[in-house]
Design an enzyme around this catalytic site. Structure first.
Site, short mmCIF file in Angstrom:
data_model
loop_
_atom_site.label_atom_id
_atom_site.label_comp_id
_atom_site.label_asym_id
_atom_site.label_seq_id
_atom_site.Cartn_x
_atom_site.Cartn_y
_atom_site.Cartn_z
N ASP A 1 -10.75 -10.19 -0.91
CA ASP A 1 -9.68 -9.98 -0.29
C ASP A 1 -9.03 -11.16 0.29
O ASP A 1 -9.39 -12.57 0.42
CB ASP A 1 -9.67 -8.84 -0.08
CG ASP A 1 -9.87 -7.76 0.70
OD1 ASP A 1 -9.99 -7.19 -1.15
OD2 ASP A 1 -11.42 -6.20 0.82
N ASP B 1 -12.89 -2.81 2.51
CA ASP B 1 -13.16 -2.50 3.70
C ASP B 1 -12.84 -1.09 3.41
O ASP B 1 -13.44 -0.08 3.97
CB ASP B 1 -12.25 -3.13 4.12
CG ASP B 1 -11.18 -3.25 3.63
OD1 ASP B 1 -9.88 -3.27 2.72
OD2 ASP B 1 -9.73 -4.44 3.70
N ASP C 1 -13.37 1.15 -2.22
CA ASP C 1 -14.35 -0.46 -2.32
C ASP C 1 -15.39 -0.08 -2.41
O ASP C 1 -15.97 -0.80 -3.59
CB ASP C 1 -14.30 -0.90 -1.20
CG ASP C 1 -11.92 -1.57 -1.04
OD1 ASP C 1 -11.59 -1.32 -2.66
OD2 ASP C 1 -11.65 -2.06 -0.09
P1 ATP Z 1 -6.08 -7.28 0.30
O1 ATP Z 1 -6.62 -6.47 -0.89
O2 ATP Z 1 -6.08 -8.15 0.00
O3 ATP Z 1 -6.46 -7.03 2.36
P2 ATP Z 1 -3.39 -6.01 0.93
O4 ATP Z 1 -4.16 -5.88 2.22
O5 ATP Z 1 -2.58 -6.71 0.47
O6 ATP Z 1 -4.91 -7.18 -0.19
P3 ATP Z 1 -3.29 -3.30 0.86
O7 ATP Z 1 -3.64 -3.16 2.15
O8 ATP Z 1 -4.01 -2.33 -0.34
O9 ATP Z 1 -3.67 -4.68 0.14
O10 ATP Z 1 -2.13 -3.08 0.95
C1 ATP Z 1 -1.04 -2.67 -0.57
C2 ATP Z 1 0.53 -3.29 -0.22
O11 ATP Z 1 0.75 -1.88 0.35
C3 ATP Z 1 0.50 -4.80 0.77
O12 ATP Z 1 1.23 -5.15 -0.41
C4 ATP Z 1 1.87 -3.72 1.70
O13 ATP Z 1 2.90 -3.95 0.83
C5 ATP Z 1 1.35 -2.26 1.35
N1 ATP Z 1 1.42 -1.10 3.06
C6 ATP Z 1 0.06 -2.42 3.34
N2 ATP Z 1 -0.15 -1.37 5.13
C7 ATP Z 1 1.14 -0.76 4.43
C8 ATP Z 1 1.11 0.25 5.39
N3 ATP Z 1 0.35 0.36 6.60
N4 ATP Z 1 1.55 1.08 5.04
C9 ATP Z 1 2.80 1.06 4.28
N5 ATP Z 1 2.33 0.24 3.12
C10 ATP Z 1 1.58 -0.97 2.97
#
Ligand code: ATP
Length: 892
Positions: free
Chosen positions: A326, A634, A638
């Protein structure tokens, strides 16, 4: 008590607790005394005495004891007592090794024990699940495993999977209202949650009504005591090998005995010699030493912040050829700060440090007053409303409780003067659709003071842009034109190309009193307010770790839910995206079959905008291409990919219980560099195991051959049984353990990953065992023959010389075992445990040879100083010969 029938007030009273502040420490202490810890009692453990006696159930040890009995009956008391003493010491050694292995394994269990969030004296704190008592208030969310039996008092889209109890794998929706059914089954108690079940969606709060064995799970706990002790592939292979070695050792021993008897040796002497030889030659201690080496390695990994949950992973780690990781939090710091904002054609920047809520907004490098910017104001305010993060301050240091992305939005709003408390006076939150990484957004439904209802949504900008039909442009709501859409896309790309993580905010007014039940109905036809771009700096150590992995033949692949351009920018900074490597996005991935993905997967270094279910596809495609895959994760979604990967890796800080349970490795610091450290340790552990396998087996080969050759040459016995047993115990045992603690060779992370199919004797180990063993056998025999020729009347003297040569040859050879290349490839004395093991083995040998009371027991005689020159010279031959050939090859 029927808690499901009671209303909240009745539950609160029945449990004598306070829903607003929870229990106090005093309450907890009293209740702990009454109810005990919140644990399921474990099955009977093997007692120490039983474990000790189990050391002697080995067939050959029993034969040896029987032989000892015979020699005792024949009046050879000293021999009998000495052999029994050695057998007991050997048993004790095995006992302590197994105890150590067992202890470190249970310490591991303790470390990976689940934690829960509980309300105590008015504050939410995290405590180990076993500290929970009835009356405690617990808070939980998607991915958590419920730690006790609970009556729910708050539920936000809460769904729980209860298959552990009911066998039903479809998650159940939970509510808080009291139930009036007569004796409902567990599966029907919608206002209760039970220990061991798993939250698949939403979040909630509940009060503990039963703990430990009193829970529904406790009643069926007996069924669950399936404490699996997993063997590693190497352990399994060693077990098979052990059987072959036992047969070979027995055959050779029988041969030695037969030839000896034919050559005219006494049957009784040959029998005892044969049994001792068999005991010495069979590497029965090997599995225990392997376990100890594995578990000590596991402890070293803990120091490096990696917890191995499944022992086989230690080995598989050394074979890893791809790490899929990730991005957010693992490769980056997960310290988000909003720096750029965009709304309807206007742009702003904001400064400030970390999570400190002070900073200034600028437009074109000029300070702006936020109060004069309507759409900016609304975007910041909604970003704060649709948000669960809390800001905490300790001695001037600010930190975030909750999701860092939301933390960044919170801090940005506070920089503009907004406070959550005052917003809460203006808006009442009616419902929430929690964030999930497949939808990539989160929404709330609020009512303002005039009774107007809104849905407020925040999420990935491309997703939000897709479900918005209007936009705030120059502070006015307008239908979105093609031109505007293009500008929005440019703004998104512009922020992403600066490696910024971007969140969009949108809203829609709902008809008054409309009850919106599901998110699909709600999250549509939005008005896009704007975008907030936040930096999340890469972790400084990751770049080097990626480079080291590449040198070790391990490819790093970034998998992220983030925008393609953001992912690309960060992957470039980290050295993951280089030269010809490619980026693939979730959309393209969805359209591909596993087979199609296989064709390109080797070229892809970044997967962006992926949903958790894509991860499984990636793992499969890589595995089909023959890769050994480490995959991080996490969330609940997943878990399948983590399980399917060869090494499933879960995050220790942000990881859910479900992800951790599916994983083989947990990163205590969520850091990518820790995976690299664990792989290095995994490679080292395997190499160390190879080192002592080589040492022990070569020593055994030497011992058998010296006896066999002597019999074939019609010579007397070069070693007496007790001497063979001694060599087996002292000379073999201690240095082998020390090799298990050896430091890695400089080039462990410069070699290609090992093939998981590789056998124990791969890469020349078999040849090393046979050739070294042969040389040790030959020099021992030579020393014996020389001493015997000089002094044919004193067989005991020649036997002592043979004994000393064998011990010394092994103790010199042990330094050669530290390197796959040669004793000269690294400082031979670099392992201080080994140096001490060798020194103590030498001292013990000298005592056995020179201390008069021990001489009759070990059939030894004091060796003349002059003879030590011959002994040392001969004992060094094997190792020096090999060092010589190494030098020759090097100079060629
Ligand atoms: P990784 O997989 O590397 O952890 P990530 O954290 O960006 O990447 P996700 O957590 O699935 O992956 O988030 C995907 C997208 O959703 C993010 O790019 C963001 O635009 C949006 N996002 C993340 N957190 C929130 C939240 N708490 N509320 C609303 N949208 C969110």
């Amino acid at each position: 008590m029927k808690f499901h029938e009671m209303n909240e007030r009745e539950v609160e009273e029945a449990l004598n607790t306070d829903f607003s502040a929870g229990l106090t420490d005093d309450d907890v202490k009293k209740r702990r005394n009454q109810h005990g810890f919140n644990e399921l009692s474990e099955g009977e453990k093997q007692s120490a005495l039983l474990l000790f006696f189990s050391q002697f159930k080995d067939f050959m040890v029993l034969v040896l004891l029987a032989a000892t009995l015979v020699s005792g009956l024949l009046g050879e008391y000293i021999d009998a007592i000495a052999i029994i003493a050695i057998v007991i010491i050997n048993g004790l050694l095995g006992f302590f090794q197994e105890r150590k292995a067992e202890k470190s394994l249970s310490a591991l269990k303790e470390l990976s024990a689940p934690q829960v969030q509980v309300l105590r004296s008015g504050k939410w704190v995290r405590v180990p699940s076993k500290d929970v008592v009835p009356g405690d208030l617990l808070k939980f969310s998607s991915g958590d495993r419920i730690g006790a039996d609970i009556r729910l008092i708050e539920s936000k889209s809460l769904e729980i999977e209860e298959s552990a109890l009911t066998g039903e794998s479809v998650p159940v929706q939970k509510t808080t209202a009291s139930l009036k059914a007569d004796n409902p089954g567990l599966g029907d108690m919608e206002n209760m949650a039970f220990m061991g079940t798993m939250i698949t969606r939403g979040s909630g709060v509940g009060v503990v009504v039963a703990t430990g064995m009193k829970t529904a799970m406790g009643q069926i706990a007996d069924l669950l005591q399936n404490a699996e002790t997993m063997e590693t592939p190497l352990q399994r292979r060693l077990e098979q090998l052990g059987k072959i070695l036992i047969t070979a050792a027995l055959l050779l021993t029988v041969l030695v005995v037969l030839v000896g008897v034919i050559q005219g040796h006494e049957l009784y002497t040959m029998f005892l010699a044969g049994v001792s030889l068999a005991v010495a030659a069979i590497p029965e201690g090997l599995p225990a030493i392997v376990t100890v080496a594995l578990s000590l390695g596991v402890q070293r990994m803990i120091k490096k912040k990696a917890i191995v949950r499944k022992l086989p992973a230690v080995e598989t780690l050394g074979c890893a050829s791809v790490i899929c990781s990730d991005k957010t939090g693992t490769m980056t710091q997960n310290q988000m700060t909003v720096t750029h904002l965009w709304s309807g054609g206007k742009q702003w920047t904001v400064d400030g440090i970390g999570y400190e809520p002070s900073g200034t907004f600028y437009s074109d490098d000029k300070r702006v007053d936020v109060k004069a910017q309507k759409s900016l104001q609304q975007m910041l305010m909604f970003g704060l409303l649709c948000n669960h993060a809390e800001l905490t301050e300790k001695k001037g240091e600010y930190s975030i409780d909750g999701d860092p992305t939301e933390g960044a939005l919170l801090v940005a709003a506070m920089k503009a003067g907004y406070r959550r408390e005052s917003l809460m006076d203006q808006y009442q939150v009616l419902n929430e659709f929690p964030f999930d990484s497949a939808r990539k957004m989160m929404s709330i439904i609020v009512k303002d003071r005039n009774g107007r209802q809104f849905i407020v949504t925040k999420g990935a900008p491309d997703v939000l842009a897709g479900i918005s039909d209007s936009i705030l442009w120059n502070d006015k709501r307008q239908m979105m034109t093609g031109e505007m859409k293009k500008e929005v896309q440019e703004a998104i790309d512009g922020l992403a190309s600066q490696a910024l993580r971007t969140i969009a905010i949108g809203f829609r007014e709902l008809p008054a009193n409309q009850v919106v039940l599901d998110e699909k109905e709600a999250e549509k036809n939005l008005t896009l307010i704007g975008l907030q771009g936040m930096i999340d700096p890469p972790r400084p150590e990751v770049r080097t770790a990626v480079k080291e992995c590449r040198e070790a033949g391990i490819k790093t692949v970034m998998i992220t839910g983030d925008h393609v351009i953001t992912a690309k920018a960060i992957a470039k900074q980290l050295g993951i995206l280089t030269g010809s490597s490619k980026v693939l996005d979730g959309k393209a991935l969805s359209e591909m079959s596993v087979g199609q993905l296989e064709d390109v997967v080797d070229e892809v270094s970044v997967f962006a905008r992926v949903s958790p279910e894509h991860k499984l596809k990636i793992v499969k495609a890589l595995q089909n291409k023959g890769h050994i895959v480490a995959m991080t994760g996490d969330g609940v979604n997943d878990a399948p990919a983590i399980k399917a990967a060869d090494i499933g890796v879960a995050m220790g800080i942000t990881g859910t219980d479900v992800a951790k349970e599916a994983s083989a490795l947990v990163l205590l610091d969520d850091n990518f560099a820790t995976i690299k450290a664990a792989i290095k340790e995994g490679r080292n552990i395997y190499e160390n195991i190879r080192k002592f396998i080589r040492y022990l087996l070569a020593s055994n080969v030497g011992e058998i051959l010296v006896m066999l050759f002597a019999m074939l040459l019609a010579l007397p016995l070069p070693l007496v049984p007790i001497q063979i047993l001694w060599v087996n115990l002292v000379t073999d045992g201690l240095p082998a353990m020390a090799l298990g603690l050896d430091q890695p060779e400089d080039d462990v992370m410069k070699r290609k990953p090992r093939s998981p199919k590789e056998g124990v004797f791969a890469r020349g180990l078999g040849w090393k065992v046979v050739s070294r063993g042969f040389l040790i056998g030959i020099v021992t025999l030579a020393a014996f023959m020389l001493a015997y020729k000089n002094n044919p009347d004193q067989l005991g003297y020649a036997q002592t010389v043979a004994f000393a040569t064998l011990v010394l040859a092994q103790l010199i050879h042990v330094f050669d075992c530290r390197s796959e290349k040669s004793v000269l490839a690294r400082n031979p004395f670099g392992n201080k445990y080994l140096v001490w093991a060798v020194i103590s083995s030498l001292l013990l040998m000298i005592i056995v040879i020179y201390y008069p009371p021990l001489q009759p027991i070990f059939h030894t005689m004091a060796i003349q100083p002059g003879d030590w020159i011959m002994i040392t010279a001969l004992a060094s031959v094997p190792t020096f010969l090999l060092a010589g050939t190494f030098l020759l090859r090097k100079t060629k």
